[in-house]
Write an enzyme that holds these catalytic residues in place. Structure first.
Site, PDB file in Angstrom:
ATOM      1  N   SER A 221      -2.999  11.313  -1.473  1.00 29.37           N
ATOM      2  CA  SER A 221      -3.336   9.889  -1.430  1.00 29.37           C
ATOM      3  C   SER A 221      -2.742   9.058  -2.552  1.00 29.37           C
ATOM      4  O   SER A 221      -2.911   7.826  -2.561  1.00 29.37           O
ATOM      5  CB  SER A 221      -4.862   9.713  -1.429  1.00 29.37           C
ATOM      6  OG  SER A 221      -5.388  10.027  -0.161  1.00 29.37           O
TER       7      SER A 221
ATOM      8  N   SER B 188      -9.995   5.251  -1.315  1.00 30.37           N
ATOM      9  CA  SER B 188      -8.883   6.031  -0.780  1.00 30.37           C
ATOM     10  C   SER B 188      -8.967   6.140   0.741  1.00 30.37           C
ATOM     11  O   SER B 188      -8.704   7.191   1.326  1.00 30.37           O
ATOM     12  CB  SER B 188      -8.842   7.437  -1.403  1.00 30.37           C
ATOM     13  OG  SER B 188      -7.580   8.023  -1.238  1.00 30.37           O
TER      14      SER B 188
ATOM     15  N   LYS C 122      -0.776   5.979  -1.606  1.00 25.83           N
ATOM     16  CA  LYS C 122      -1.323   4.644  -1.376  1.00 25.83           C
ATOM     17  C   LYS C 122      -0.937   3.639  -2.447  1.00 25.83           C
ATOM     18  O   LYS C 122      -1.151   2.433  -2.283  1.00 25.83           O
ATOM     19  CB  LYS C 122      -2.840   4.741  -1.216  1.00 25.83           C
ATOM     20  CG  LYS C 122      -3.213   5.445   0.092  1.00 25.83           C
ATOM     21  CD  LYS C 122      -4.635   5.972   0.106  1.00 25.83           C
ATOM     22  CE  LYS C 122      -4.869   6.773   1.395  1.00 25.83           C
ATOM     23  NZ  LYS C 122      -6.100   7.583   1.360  1.00 25.83           N
TER      24      LYS C 122
END
Length: 375
Positions: A61, A115, A64
């Protein structure tokens, strides 16, 4: 009795010597549990520590970071995003429901604090438009930033053979991202209530480490724990990245401790501040200042000497045009160039008027002046 006193004094001297050695010795470089790691100073890009920094790995993640940047460059914060069933995703979530309508800003908080994989899909679908187009934008941005060892296959970081990066590329991406005021505001937020939701940042370093101002956590079973973080102290901004690291909170704290203890920022140039003066020939003023065209600071370790080389003319002829580049200041450590700042004239200087009946000396000066300025 005298012999005992001598031995006592010798022992005391030995202890003092050991203490002095301990005080002056340089601490050993930090080590981490990560498969790959790097620590850089954000503004200069100087690498303070690295381990397998160019190894291509899954990044989970922390993807992102790029997702948020592309969103910020493609959409306005107050745009409304309609949530659909196609935005539902496995893994971490901000628990969106089909039929909801939320602002881009609310979804960015869900993306970077919670997230949310669902937030990533919703934002990508809206700002692409379409997820595939959005992923192309992510890869275009990676190329524009010179992230040669980075490839994106989705906006949320789920495992894919074509989805990877390196610790070095992620550090460069993070340093760029933290220059965006909206991005840095969001990732530094510990908790917020917005769009009818209360969201808490997954980044525990915001509370655990003094000076931490973000960035992004990540985890999948294949990628392991990934973490990108940023901390600021005494005017120095550090970025730490660890990939596949089961002890990332402690490792990032150790990396920051090492960086802040071993390096200090030295400011060498301030934009528009006068650096020096040079003589002006045949001008209404005898001297003109040369000013820095940019700021320049650099992290310097104990024992290093930052030197400057001035590539400037010994003098100049009027007329002088304020703002025109006159030379440059080149900065070096141990003979290696680390940066260059342009220098420009700080003011305009008009020439003295040379009458037509002037002597040969004045006419030569005028001719040399014209030739110099033409060059």
């Amino acid at each position: 009795m005298v012999q005992k006193r001598v031995w006592k004094n010798c022992l005391l001297a030995l202890c003092c010597a050991v203490m002095l050695v301990g005080m002056t010795a340089q601490p050993q470089a930090v080590e981490t549990s990560a498969s790959a790691a790097i620590l850089i100073e954000a503004d200069s890009g100087r690498v303070l520590y690295e381990h397998n920094a160019d190894q291509k790995m899954l990044i989970a993640s922390t993807t992102k970071i790029m997702t948020a940047l592309v969103v910020l460059e493609s959409c306005d914060l107050d745009e409304i995003v309609a949530i659909t069933q196609a935005h539902m995703a496995e893994g971490s979530s901000m628990y969106l429901q089909p039929g909801e309508e939320l602002t881009v800003e609310t979804l960015l908080y869900g993306l970077l604090l919670c997230s949310g994989n669902d937030a990533a899909l919703a934002l990508a679908d809206h700002c692409g438009p379409g997820v595939e187009v959005f992923v192309e934008k992510m890869n275009d941005k990676a190329r524009a930033l010179g992230l040669a060892n980075t490839s994106f296959a989705n906006p949320n970081g789920l495992d894919d053979e074509q989805h990877y990066s390196t610790a070095r590329d992620m550090a460069r991406l993070a340093a760029y991202a933290m220059k965006n005021e909206t991005f840095s505001r969001i990732v530094s937020t510990k908790s917020i209530t917005i769009g009818g939701r209360t969201m808490t940042n997954h980044n525990k370093l915001l509370s655990r480490y003094e000076g931490c101002i973000g960035l992004k956590t990540g985890y999948t079973k294949a990628a392991g724990r990934t973490l990108v973080s940023c901390a600021v102290r005494d005017g120095m901004k550090l970025i730490a990245v660890t990939l596949k690291d089961g002890n990332d909170w402690a490792d990032h704290a150790a990396l920051f401790d090492y960086g802040f203890s071993q390096y200090q920022m030295q400011s060498q140039a301030v934009r528009e501040k006068a650096a020096c003066e040079i003589p002006v020939l045949n001008g209404t003023e005898q001297k003109v200042s040369l000013c820095y065209g940019a700021d320049f600071s650099y992290p310097v370790q104990a024992g290093e000497t930052l030197e400057v080389q001035w590539n400037i003319p010994e003098c100049t002829f009027a007329p002088v045009k304020g703002g025109k580049q006159a030379g440059e200041a080149v900065y070096c450590i141990n003979g290696q160039e680390i940066g260059c700042v342009p220098l420009h004239y700080g003011a305009s200087v008009e020439p003295l008027q040379v009458p037509r009946s002037s002597g040969i000396f004045e006419r030569v000066i005028s001719y040399v002046q014209r030739m110099t300025n033409a060059a």
